[in-house]
Design a protein around this motif. Structure first.
Motif, PDB file in Angstrom:
ATOM      1  N   GLU A 116       0.815  -1.215   0.000  1.00 13.62           N
ATOM      2  CA  GLU A 116       0.000   0.000   0.000  1.00 13.62           C
ATOM      3  C   GLU A 116       0.850   1.266   0.000  1.00 13.62           C
ATOM      4  O   GLU A 116       0.562   2.221  -0.732  1.00 13.62           O
ATOM      5  CB  GLU A 116      -0.929  -0.002   1.214  1.00 13.62           C
ATOM      6  CG  GLU A 116      -1.857   1.191   1.254  1.00 13.62           C
ATOM      7  CD  GLU A 116      -2.798   1.163   2.451  1.00 13.62           C
ATOM      8  OE1 GLU A 116      -3.568   2.130   2.622  1.00 13.62           O
ATOM      9  OE2 GLU A 116      -2.757   0.173   3.214  1.00 13.62           O
ATOM     10  N   THR A 148      -9.021  -4.175  -2.946  1.00 11.67           N
ATOM     11  CA  THR A 148      -9.175  -3.979  -1.499  1.00 11.67           C
ATOM     12  C   THR A 148      -8.488  -2.708  -1.009  1.00 11.67           C
ATOM     13  O   THR A 148      -8.619  -2.360   0.165  1.00 11.67           O
ATOM     14  CB  THR A 148      -8.605  -5.175  -0.711  1.00 11.67           C
ATOM     15  OG1 THR A 148      -7.194  -5.277  -0.946  1.00 11.67           O
ATOM     16  CG2 THR A 148      -9.285  -6.476  -1.124  1.00 11.67           C
ATOM     17  N   ARG A 181     -10.907   7.981  -0.157  1.00 16.23           N
ATOM     18  CA  ARG A 181     -10.469   6.594   0.008  1.00 16.23           C
ATOM     19  C   ARG A 181     -10.301   6.238   1.482  1.00 16.23           C
ATOM     20  O   ARG A 181     -10.755   5.169   1.936  1.00 16.23           O
ATOM     21  CB  ARG A 181      -9.163   6.388  -0.753  1.00 16.23           C
ATOM     22  CG  ARG A 181      -8.441   5.081  -0.459  1.00 16.23           C
ATOM     23  CD  ARG A 181      -7.099   5.036  -1.186  1.00 16.23           C
ATOM     24  NE  ARG A 181      -6.323   3.878  -0.763  1.00 16.23           N
ATOM     25  CZ  ARG A 181      -5.510   3.862   0.284  1.00 16.23           C
ATOM     26  NH1 ARG A 181      -5.361   4.955   1.034  1.00 16.23           N
ATOM     27  NH2 ARG A 181      -4.834   2.766   0.597  1.00 16.23           N
ATOM     28  N   GLU A 182      -9.670   7.135   2.250  1.00 12.87           N
ATOM     29  CA  GLU A 182      -9.474   6.857   3.668  1.00 12.87           C
ATOM     30  C   GLU A 182     -10.806   6.737   4.395  1.00 12.87           C
ATOM     31  O   GLU A 182     -11.006   5.850   5.229  1.00 12.87           O
ATOM     32  CB  GLU A 182      -8.620   7.961   4.304  1.00 12.87           C
ATOM     33  CG  GLU A 182      -7.155   7.925   3.908  1.00 12.87           C
ATOM     34  CD  GLU A 182      -6.487   6.607   4.284  1.00 12.87           C
ATOM     35  OE1 GLU A 182      -6.744   6.106   5.408  1.00 12.87           O
ATOM     36  OE2 GLU A 182      -5.743   6.065   3.451  1.00 12.87           O
ATOM     37  N   ARG A 185     -12.574   3.432   3.311  1.00 13.04           N
ATOM     38  CA  ARG A 185     -11.955   2.242   3.907  1.00 13.04           C
ATOM     39  C   ARG A 185     -12.272   2.132   5.389  1.00 13.04           C
ATOM     40  O   ARG A 185     -12.551   1.045   5.914  1.00 13.04           O
ATOM     41  CB  ARG A 185     -10.439   2.260   3.694  1.00 13.04           C
ATOM     42  CG  ARG A 185     -10.026   2.082   2.238  1.00 13.04           C
ATOM     43  CD  ARG A 185      -8.525   1.981   2.113  1.00 13.04           C
ATOM     44  NE  ARG A 185      -8.038   0.709   2.626  1.00 13.04           N
ATOM     45  CZ  ARG A 185      -6.794   0.511   3.080  1.00 13.04           C
ATOM     46  NH1 ARG A 185      -5.935   1.514   3.121  1.00 13.04           N
ATOM     47  NH2 ARG A 185      -6.427  -0.672   3.509  1.00 13.04           N
ATOM     48  N   ASN A 188     -15.946   1.194   5.721  1.00 15.77           N
ATOM     49  CA  ASN A 188     -16.125  -0.185   5.290  1.00 15.77           C
ATOM     50  C   ASN A 188     -15.684  -1.166   6.376  1.00 15.77           C
ATOM     51  O   ASN A 188     -16.348  -2.179   6.630  1.00 15.77           O
ATOM     52  CB  ASN A 188     -15.333  -0.427   4.003  1.00 15.77           C
ATOM     53  CG  ASN A 188     -15.720  -1.716   3.310  1.00 15.77           C
ATOM     54  OD1 ASN A 188     -16.882  -1.923   2.999  1.00 15.77           O
ATOM     55  ND2 ASN A 188     -14.760  -2.585   3.059  1.00 15.77           N
ATOM     56  N   THR A 197     -14.470  -6.933   1.790  1.00 15.32           N
ATOM     57  CA  THR A 197     -13.178  -6.246   1.805  1.00 15.32           C
ATOM     58  C   THR A 197     -12.898  -5.590   0.455  1.00 15.32           C
ATOM     59  O   THR A 197     -12.082  -4.687   0.362  1.00 15.32           O
ATOM     60  CB  THR A 197     -12.035  -7.216   2.147  1.00 15.32           C
ATOM     61  OG1 THR A 197     -12.068  -8.319   1.229  1.00 15.32           O
ATOM     62  CG2 THR A 197     -12.177  -7.744   3.574  1.00 15.32           C
ATOM     63  N   LEU A 199     -13.573  -3.037  -2.107  1.00 19.49           N
ATOM     64  CA  LEU A 199     -14.186  -1.724  -1.942  1.00 19.49           C
ATOM     65  C   LEU A 199     -15.231  -1.405  -3.000  1.00 19.49           C
ATOM     66  O   LEU A 199     -15.961  -0.415  -2.885  1.00 19.49           O
ATOM     67  CB  LEU A 199     -13.096  -0.647  -1.940  1.00 19.49           C
ATOM     68  CG  LEU A 199     -12.086  -0.761  -0.783  1.00 19.49           C
ATOM     69  CD1 LEU A 199     -11.020   0.321  -0.900  1.00 19.49           C
ATOM     70  CD2 LEU A 199     -12.779  -0.676   0.572  1.00 19.49           C
TER      71      LEU A 199
END
Length: 417
Positions: A116, A148, A181-182, A185, A188, A197, A199
């Protein structure tokens, strides 16, 4: 989070939401991951080999975006950001060689790591170059490489995000996308029960909010009658799309059934795509017509075996470990994706397939000709069979055919230019 959990429950329960029509039950979504990865590899090779060209049309990038946009509802319009706009000179990856190479380096880096932090470094480095017109629309390709880690991104998803999380993010900014995105995630991870998992599941929820099919409960009382009418219109359109998809699925299943039936009648062992063999046509389970898995003696590498196992129908020689015919049944999905899976099989010398076929609706014959005319595929030894021909002649093939070569009687080839 209780409000988001409630929203997720409504999303799960709606049988016409993209959660059901695309994320869970569209087998083409799973097939797309392999096709898009291969397409991205082709983009990198073309740039580094000097054959990428100066336009989107006809480039290997076009085939990547075709595989992305064939995904139901969520990715419609994802290719627009990559169309070459000559008056604006954007996106600036066609005429600027340095930017073209940087684009290829970014894609190559994303292909070759799942770390990542390294992936984020690649995004930051690309963003620092300020390549005109090359923004976070590229996240849709990233999603299919690392589902993911990176959610899909478009106007509807952004609109849904802003509604759900009471934010005001804007299009066109990598910084805004990474902040999204943060948040996605984190949300989620806290959903109970979780969606996935991957996205894409939560992005699909945001998409439904963004297009007006799923109303955020806190604002429900404030939704104006005009907005409700717009939401109803979207819902009606989705219902029509779902009904059309169901008809396509029925046609696809019927073709698989006819191919399995014909293969058995011609003395072949039949293999049906791993994600389809539990399906039932006219009371007959496909699993009753095929083997449970690919034979281990085909000599395929694990990666190729995984791709080949998703080919719609394979006919196998019962006397030896080889494929005699492979069939990809196409409907609204990309002809390109089906060709790639067949060529994966053809490239495996151990499998030694005799004949490879695309099976497609009659209305897509011209598209088949166009795809087979691509330089990448022009030399491929591929035939095609139209739905009407298979439906008309299946019983005759079963009754009078001697072996697998009988199917050549109804097969066609692309006309020579």
């Amino acid at each position: 989070m209780s409000d988001l959990n409630s929203l997720a429950d409504r999303y799960r329960q709606d049988r016409e939401s993209v959660y059901h029509t695309w994320f869970l039950h569209d087998g083409n979504r799973l097939k797309a991951f392999r096709s898009i990865r291969r397409g991205v590899e082709a983009v990198v090779r073309a740039v580094r080999g000097g054959t990428f060209g100066n336009d989107y049309k006809g480039s290997p990038l076009e085939t990547v975006l075709e595989s992305v946009t064939e995904q139901k509802q969520v990715f419609q319009g994802a290719a627009h950001a990559f169309y070459w706009k000559p008056k604006l000179r954007i996106p600036d990856i066609y005429e600027n060689d340095a930017h073209k190479r940087a684009f290829a380096d970014f894609l190559d880096g994303c292909l070759n790591t799942a770390d990542e932090s390294k992936l984020l470094d690649l995004v930051f480095s690309l963003d620092r170059l300020r390549i005109k017109g090359l923004g976070p629309a590229l996240a849709n390709v990233l999603y299919f490489l690392h589902p993911t880690l990176f959610p899909p991104f478009n106007t509807a998803i952004l609109r849904g995000f802003n509604a759900v999380f009471a934010d005001s993010k804007k299009l066109g900014s990598w910084a805004a996308y990474l902040e999204m995105r943060e948040t996605i995630r984190g949300a989620n991870a806290r959903l109970a029960p979780p969606l996935s998992t991957d996205l894409g599941a939560l992005a699909g929820l945001l998409f439904e909010v963004g297009v007006g099919r799923l109303v955020v409960s806190e604002t429900a009382a404030a939704v104006l009658a005009e907005e409700r009418a717009a939401a109803d219109k979207v819902a009606r359109k989705r219902h029509q799309e779902v009904e059309a998809d169901r008809k396509e699925e029925d046609d696809h299943l019927r073709m698989q059934y006819l191919l399995a039936k014909t293969g058995r009648a011609l003395g072949c062992v039949v293999h049906v795509a791993a994600n389809d063999r539990r399906r039932v046509f006219d009371g007959v389970p496909l699993s009753s017509l095929c083997v449970a898995s690919l034979p281990g003696d085909l000599g395929l590498t694990p990666e190729v075996a995984q791709t080949v196992s998703l080919i719609d129908v394979l006919w196998l020689d019962p006397a030896g470990g080889r494929v005699v015919c492979g069939f990809e049944v196409e409907k609204s999905t990309s002809i390109y994706s089906g060709i790639l899976r067949l060529l994966d099989l053809a490239a495996s010398a151990a499998a030694r397939p005799d004949q490879l076929y695309l099976v497609a609706p009659d209305a897509r014959e011209r598209e088949i000709h166009a795809q087979l005319a691509r330089p990448t595929f022009a030399a491929a030894d591929l035939h095609y069979i139209l739905f009407s021909d298979l439906g008309t002649h299946c019983d005759g093939l079963c009754k009078f055919g001697q072996d697998h070569r009988a199917v050549l009687k109804i097969a066609r080839r692309r006309p020579h230019a």
